[in-house]
Write a protein that holds these residues in place. Sequence first.
Motif: not given
Length: 327
Positions: A280-295
């Motif tokens: 069971k995992i809770i994955v931390l990511m970010h939804d921000m203008d600069l975080k294009t590589t996350t997308v």
Amino acid sequence: MKKPLLWALAVVCAGLIPLLIPGNKPEKRAADSSAALRERSSGFERYEIKNIEHPISAAGSDGSDFAPNLATVPSQPELEPVPEDTAILGPQRPDTRELELDTEKSITPNSNKPVEGKVAYLTFDDGPSLSTPRILQILNEYEVKATFFVIGKTSEESKRQLKNIVNQGHALGNHTFTHNYNQIYKSAEAFKADVDRLDRFLEETVGVKPEVLRYPGGSNNQLSWRAGGRNVMKTITREMSKLGISYFDWNVSSTDAAAPVQDKQSIIDSVISNSAGKSKIIVLMHDMDLKTTTVAALPAVIAHLKSQGYRFEVLRKNSFTYQFLKP
């Protein structure tokens, strides 16, 4: 006396005759032999340089063991210069930056039914943002639901994205209205007031009051000490828990907060390595203008987790939780 003298002169002349014949001088023969040797040698050197092969198969896969000693190659001014990249260094390694653009193609979702009990909760902090529409599109393409821990962004576009999040079946989580550490971490009262403010805003905007909470920086962050002292997080988590508010940290970090724009492959690799062996995992990511590589990394992240048998759910009040600091 004249006969012996004549015989002596005849012997001397006989010895000089070979030297007077063209092509029979010793020096000339030696010079010819030396010239022939140089010509053969020069031809060999030319062939070897123009046909040199990079010994990458004999050395390491990256060619690190290949260190040609250029001093050993004889100087031949008459030779045409050979391009350094092909003749001396051999074939170059590919540009990995170009390969990273297709990373998601190398990971194929597993078509098998997910293994029972393996659950992944994808979470996105700090939105909505310019990245939200693309994140929602990817989640829809992969038929995955996620939890968005949002803050108090009141523009009309932000409100529209909040509605899109809810309408597409994702969950909203409270990440405080201001996300201002100096303000929210002064005291438990200050923190609760900021949380309540976001609750009211979301109820008015999308008709939803979040069931779940995430502390900015996590429940054990040290940046809060500046505002409320070393024990402020213990006090805040205890008081908020008494009110029945469930908070969620994370046990898989994408590391996209480690840099303003984190390397795409680093995000993918972090999720893969940090999720290994966990059911069971809770994955931390970010939804921000600069975080294009996350997308950009999100398709590969989802595809990998699917291939490992995870199913995806949104966080609710009674979901599996992971907390750095217990109340």
